[in-house]
Structure formats: C-alpha cells, structure tokens
Design an enzyme around this catalytic site. Structure first.
Site, PDB file in Angstrom:
ATOM      1  N   CYS A  88      10.658 -57.942 -27.072  1.00 16.36           N
ATOM      2  CA  CYS A  88      10.082 -59.282 -26.884  1.00 16.36           C
ATOM      3  C   CYS A  88       9.381 -59.314 -25.535  1.00 16.36           C
ATOM      4  CB  CYS A  88      11.202 -60.319 -26.900  1.00 16.36           C
ATOM      5  SG  CYS A  88      12.196 -60.196 -28.376  1.00 16.36           S
TER       6      CYS A  88
ATOM      7  N   ARG B 106       4.211 -56.551 -27.526  1.00 18.51           N
ATOM      8  CA  ARG B 106       5.625 -56.144 -27.523  1.00 18.51           C
ATOM      9  C   ARG B 106       6.385 -56.808 -28.660  1.00 18.51           C
ATOM     10  NH1 ARG B 106       7.493 -54.211 -22.575  1.00 18.51           N
ATOM     11  NH2 ARG B 106       9.540 -54.989 -23.099  1.00 18.51           N
TER      12      ARG B 106
ATOM     13  N   ASN C 235      15.507 -61.167 -24.160  1.00 15.09           N
ATOM     14  CA  ASN C 235      15.058 -59.946 -24.834  1.00 15.09           C
ATOM     15  C   ASN C 235      16.269 -59.021 -24.862  1.00 15.09           C
ATOM     16  OD1 ASN C 235      13.699 -57.773 -25.876  1.00 15.09           O
ATOM     17  ND2 ASN C 235      12.717 -57.203 -23.948  1.00 15.09           N
TER      18      ASN C 235
ATOM     19  N   GLU D 145       2.388 -36.515 -37.051  1.00 17.91           N
ATOM     20  CA  GLU D 145       1.824 -37.598 -36.222  1.00 17.91           C
ATOM     21  C   GLU D 145       0.680 -38.280 -36.956  1.00 17.91           C
ATOM     22  OE1 GLU D 145       2.426 -39.378 -33.844  1.00 17.91           O
ATOM     23  OE2 GLU D 145       0.502 -40.134 -33.112  1.00 17.91           O
TER      24      GLU D 145
ATOM     25  N   LYS E  27       0.541 -42.274 -37.838  1.00 16.80           N
ATOM     26  CA  LYS E  27      -0.566 -43.137 -37.385  1.00 16.80           C
ATOM     27  C   LYS E  27      -1.118 -43.928 -38.553  1.00 16.80           C
ATOM     28  CE  LYS E  27      -0.162 -42.523 -34.169  1.00 16.80           C
ATOM     29  NZ  LYS E  27       0.908 -43.043 -33.448  1.00 16.80           N
TER      30      LYS E  27
ATOM     31  N   GLU F 102       1.543 -46.607 -39.904  1.00 17.83           N
ATOM     32  CA  GLU F 102       1.917 -47.782 -39.107  1.00 17.83           C
ATOM     33  C   GLU F 102       0.769 -48.759 -38.926  1.00 17.83           C
ATOM     34  OE1 GLU F 102       3.091 -47.211 -35.018  1.00 17.83           O
ATOM     35  OE2 GLU F 102       1.946 -45.389 -34.889  1.00 17.83           O
TER      36      GLU F 102
ATOM     37  N   LYS G  84       5.552 -52.756 -29.657  1.00 18.33           N
ATOM     38  CA  LYS G  84       5.119 -51.596 -28.879  1.00 18.33           C
ATOM     39  C   LYS G  84       6.290 -50.853 -28.252  1.00 18.33           C
ATOM     40  CE  LYS G  84       2.300 -48.772 -26.932  1.00 18.33           C
ATOM     41  NZ  LYS G  84       1.681 -47.746 -27.788  1.00 18.33           N
TER      42      LYS G  84
END
Ligand code: AGP
Length: 602
Positions: free
Chosen positions: A2, A27, A97, A478, A482, A485, A597
């Site tokens: 958060c 975030r 948070n 990877e 990518k 997501e 994030k």
C-alpha cells in the site's frame, strides 16, 4: 503493497496528499483515501484509484494543512469504501501498510468498538484508541507492543491534529524533512519535489511529528537518534517524460540505466571489475565455494540467469537459486563457505526480506542486489550492489532485470578475478557487458516498430508457451511472466528440453509458442524442438540472433555483436512484445489488475 502519505506544514494537505498518493499508486490501487484536519476531520475515501478520490476532493475542498492518506492493495476484505483507509476509531484516524497477524485475538478484546470494516487495520486503529487518553505517542506504543505482524502506520487524533505519529515494523516508512513542512511516505518518490532530506525509520521505531520537529522513540518509549539522509532519486525520474506508459519509458531507458549500473565498475582496458559495496577481500572471494541467490518473480529469474554465468566464470563454485517464499520453509542447508545474493528491485519484498534474515541468522553473509536506495533489504544486508537503474514505477519489472543480471554477472567476474583465472575467460564477459547498453539501444531503435506489429498480430491469443535452453531458459521464464502480468495471457515458460515431457500436449491453435534462440552451442537442439512444434502446426515466434533459416511462423531476427550475453538482449524483444500486446488488449499497462509493485506482505 500500500501507499502511505502524511503531511504537516503550510500547504494544502489535500493536494499534497493526493499528488503523493498518485506517485505511490503503483504500489497498490484497489482504493484510496485521505483525512485532513482543521478543528474537524474531513474524511474522503473512494474505491478504485486516486483519480476517483480526486473527484471527491474537488467537491469537498478544504484548506487544512495536516492530513494522512493511503492507497490500498487489499489483503483482508475486498476493495471497497468501507475497507478503504484511513480507518477511524473514536478520536483516532489511521492508515496502515502490512498485516496484523493476531488481529482476530486483538479484535476479541475490543468490545466497545463497532467495527465498520473487515480489515485487520481497523483493529489496530481501535486498539490505539483503546489506549488513547491524551498522549498519542504513548497510545501507539502501547498498542504496538501487543501486535504480531508487519506495519507501517500514520496516526492522527482529532483532539490533537497538530501531531502525526508514525511507526514501522517490516513495512517501509520515510519522513521527509522539508522547510516549514514535514511529510511521511511509504516510498521516497512521494517526497520528491518537496525535499531531498529524509529519515528512514527502522523496524521498531516510532516518530511523533509536529510543526516544531520530529521525536523518535523505540517500542520501550526510549528516545532514538534521528539520522537525516539524502534522497537519491529526482523528480524527472518518476515522470513519464513523453512516453505513453512508464513501462515503455523504462524499457526504452535501459541503455542509460544499464550504463549507470556499470559506471565505474567495469574497466575494459584493464579487463577488471570492481564492486565497491560487497566489502570482501580477494581472499574472502576466493574462499566462496557456494552461492545462494534469493528472489521472487523477475528478481528470481534474474538470479537464475546470473547463476549460469557465474558457473561459467568460476568452476569451483556451485550456485543454488531459490524462490524466497519457498526457501524459508525448505530449510535447505547452507554451507559456511557461502555467500547469499539477495535480489530485489524494491528492496522491500517481504518474502525476500524474511529469507535474508533467515540466512543471516545462520551466519551467512548476505549481499543485496538492490535498486531502491535506503530500502529495508539494502539497509539490513551485509553489503551489496545498488543497480542504480533509477525508480522503476511500472509494476512489471524490466530495466531492473537487465541491471540485476548484469550486477550479479559483475560479481561473478570478481570471483573469477580473485582466483586469478586465465584473463581470456573473463574477457568476453567484460567486453560484452561494456557494449550491452549500446546493443540494447540499437535493438530498441531498429526493431521496436516491427515488434509492435508482430505483437498486434498475436494479441488475440489467450495462451502462450515460452521456451529456451541454457541461459535462454531463465529468459523464457521472464518473457512468459512479463506477458502474463500485463496482458493477462496464460503464458508459461519451460526449459525447451522439457517440451516432450508434457507441455507439447498443449500445442494447438489457441497457443503461440515463443522460442528464445541465441546463436550458441544449443542452437541445433532448439531447432529440433522448434521442428517438433512446427510439425504440430504451432504458431511459432522465434526470437534469435542466428542467421540460420528457422521453420517458424514469425522470426524476430536480432543482429548483434554479442555472444555470451545475447539472452539479455533477446529479453528486451520480449519486453517490447509483451508491452505492445498489453496495449493492444487495452489493459492498464503500468498498473495491471490484482498486482502491486512491491509485495510487502508475505
Ligand atoms: C515482475 O515484473 C513483478 N512485478 C514481480 O514478479 C517482481 O519481480 C517481484 O515481486 C519481486 O519484486 P522485487 O524485485 O521488488 O523484490
């Protein structure tokens, strides 16, 4: 997860808070809220993003100069206004948070509070209120002494709105010390433009912030010295600068950010690498026989790729790469002639932090491979390498992957140097590292348009398989992450050698298959895997620097001078490919659904 912002000063708290939350929105963005004070509390909360909150602020504008705010990534209770922070309990307003592990037991003690939400955070607010008489700092300390779990909190009492009390345990909190104003944030990016002076709270510390200053205490209510540090990032780095999305900006700036990672560390002329922050002598480096690399998601894949390079550079070292959330419950033995590399862009990932603490408790030195300066993992590690890639705002990690891999490769070169290994063996790595930024720049300049067109062609597929061998295998993993997501395509990566052991059963018209094919000693094996899929009418996209003719539906040919580091370059194709598919699918590229994030909860 958060975002937290607090403000006390001469400005309009509502605008400082909402602009700060907008910077932290990456975030977590399920809901957002602020409360400001001036004799009375003005609480505004909205489900959704800060833009939705701003609509409320417009119709309830105040000139209040004190307040706290929050953007939420839901852990307990679905995204909704009632579960949005700030939470109120009596005279207390609080944003949080983290996760209060024992919130159920604490809730059972709070009979006098009528709970309005399903959150663990409201329980903490009610607990603080239960202790609050007239000293807010004391009430917060008493409440936190009963808490099991992680928190970053900001608290204000309506009968004393000239004081913000903040505290942290496991979730970052930074105090921005401005001129006639003080801010609080869960990430330094919210402070940029107001001040470059900050106090990074440590676990177990509480701060009382008033217009007269900042008083730090510990959980025993004893005074703690406050150390003011300089914030490294600048405002420009957290703005899109003309790009449609932060993701495209961060992919495109890799030549520059990778050059920053390498700056002053790679000496091509003398064929040497020097990493200042690892605090290890050549003889200590020579003594390392085992490396454990820890990370989550993209950071884990960067570690996996680096492990191949490190084992190519030093023959007497074994590298074990672990997913942080698994390692802690696997209790693998770590030999004492070891070092651990702790890989994290944010430096706040809870699983990775907990894993590092577990490894440190066994007496093993942990080196951070970190992007966020002053982050918790960076501060608690026994040394390490800042990758200096600049703030990475988009939830999908791109430039960090390239810089993390390169930083760990440099560590591998230092291990080789310490063993006075024949210089020719490090030479290709050093020479290719030094041209990697320009090779990436050439690819982005010359191939972006073609990659965008190809991505559009494949943007309606809902399933994908990514395949690679050797150093291209972690890159395939990877590439799949990518795409998954940001485009929500069901994309999964496999070692190409595993194709016949199951995944090839998936091949049909619903799927496309990405083959990552560096021009290396495994080329022929990749070609036969490709033929196996082609024979089953796969929709194959080959990403390669090889001039060999490939039986693929689409070939993305990447001319390059690179050899050993080609997989890092081919990954940039995957980044652009995923980006353009996500854009074509109309997704929120920088803030994909359900994600955040920095995963600061376990
Ligand atoms: C990567 O694109 C994802 N955002 C995610 O897998 C991320 O890499 C992971 O959460 C680790 O984050 P960190 O590097 O900040 O520790």
């Amino acid at each position: 997860m958060c975002g937290i912002v607090g403000y006390i000063g001469k400005g309009r708290a509502q605008s400082v808070l909402t602009s700060g939350l907008a910077r932290l929105e990456y975030r977590g963005y399920d809901s957002a809220g602020i409360v400001t004070f001036n004799g009375r509390a003005t609480l505004l909360r909205a489900k959704g993003k800060v833009a939705d909150l701003n609509k409320l602020v417009k119709s309830s504008a105040t000139s209040d100069s004190v307040g706290i705010g929050h953007t939420r990534w839901a852990t307990h209770g679905e995204p909704s206004v009632k579960n949005a922070h700030p939470h109120r309990a009596g005279r207390i307003y609080m944003v949080h948070n983290g996760i209060i592990e024992n919130y159920k037991e604490l809730k059972s003690r709070l009979k006098n509070h009528k709970f309005a939400s399903e959150t663990d955070s409201e329980v903490l607010a009610a607990l603080i209120d239960s202790f609050y008489k007239d000293d807010l700092t004391e009430a917060v300390i008493k409440a936190l002494q009963l808490v099991d779990g992680t928190y970053g909190i900001a608290v204000v009492a309506t009968d004393n709105p000239e004081k913000i009390v903040v505290a942290r345990n496991g979730s970052p909190l930074i105090i921005g010390v401005g001129k006639d104003e003080t801010l609080v944030a869960s990430d330094a990016s919210a402070l940029l433009g107001y001040t470059d002076r900050a106090i990074y709270l440590n676990d177990g510390e509480i701060a009382a912030i008033t217009r007269d200053g900042i008083a730090l205490r510990n959980l025993q209510n004893e005074p703690v010295d406050a150390e003011i540090e300089k914030i490294e990032a600048d405002l420009a780095q957290i703005q899109k600068q003309g790009y449609a999305h932060f993701l495209l900006k961060e992919i495109s700036e890799q030549p520059k950010t990778l050059a920053e990672t390498l700056r002053g560390r790679v000496d091509v002329r003398n064929e040497r690498v020097v990493l200042g922050g690892i605090n290890m002598t050549p003889s200590q480096l020579r003594g390392i026989k085992h490396i454990t690399i820890v990370g989550c998601g993209t950071a884990y894949y960067a570690g996996l790729l680096a492990s191949y390079y490190i084992e190519q550079l030093v023959e007497d070292v074994t590298v074990n790469v672990v997913i942080a959330s698994e390692f802690r419950y696997k209790s693998s033995y770590i030999p004492h002639d070891s070092v651990a590399l702790i890989v994290s862009q944010s430096g706040e990932t809870a699983d990775t932090l907990a894993c590092m603490r577990e490894i440190q408790s066994r007496g093993v030195k942990c080196l951070g491979i970190i992007n966020s300066v002053g982050s918790t993992i960076a501060r608690e590690a026994d040394g390490g390498v800042y990758i200096h890639a600049g703030p990475e705002i988009s939830v999908a990690s791109t430039k960090a992957f390239t810089s993390q891999t390169s930083a760990m490769l440099m560590f591998g070169i230092m291990l080789a140097q310490s063993r006075s290994i024949n210089p020719r063996d490090v030479r290709p790595f050093i020479q290719e590292l030094s041209i990697l930024p320009s090779e990436i720049g050439k690819l982005i300049k010359n191939q972006s348009k073609a990659i965008a067109a190809i991505a559009k062609k494949y943007s309606s597929f809902d399933h994908a398989i990514y395949l690679g061998r050797g150093t291209a295998y972690p890159v395939a993993l990877e590439g799949a992450l990518k795409l998954k997501e940001i485009s929500y395509v069901d994309a999964n990566g496999y070692p190409a050698g595993e194709l016949k052991h199951g995944p090839i059963a998936l091949v049909d018209d619903r799927f496309f298959e990405v083959f990552v094919i560096p021009d290396d000693e495994l080329l022929e094996k990749m070609v036969s895997n490709l033929q196996e899929v082609e024979a089953r009418s796969g929709h194959i996209i080959a990403i390669t620097n090889s001039s060999k003719k490939l039986a693929a539906e689409t070939v993305i040919k990447v001319p390059t001078k690179l050899k050993v580091l080609t997989p890092i370059l081919l990954n940039v194709v995957q980044q652009l490919f995923a980006y353009h598919i996500a854009v074509a699918r109309g997704n929120d590229v920088d803030q994909p659904r359900n994600l955040a994030k920095s995963v600061t909860v376990e």
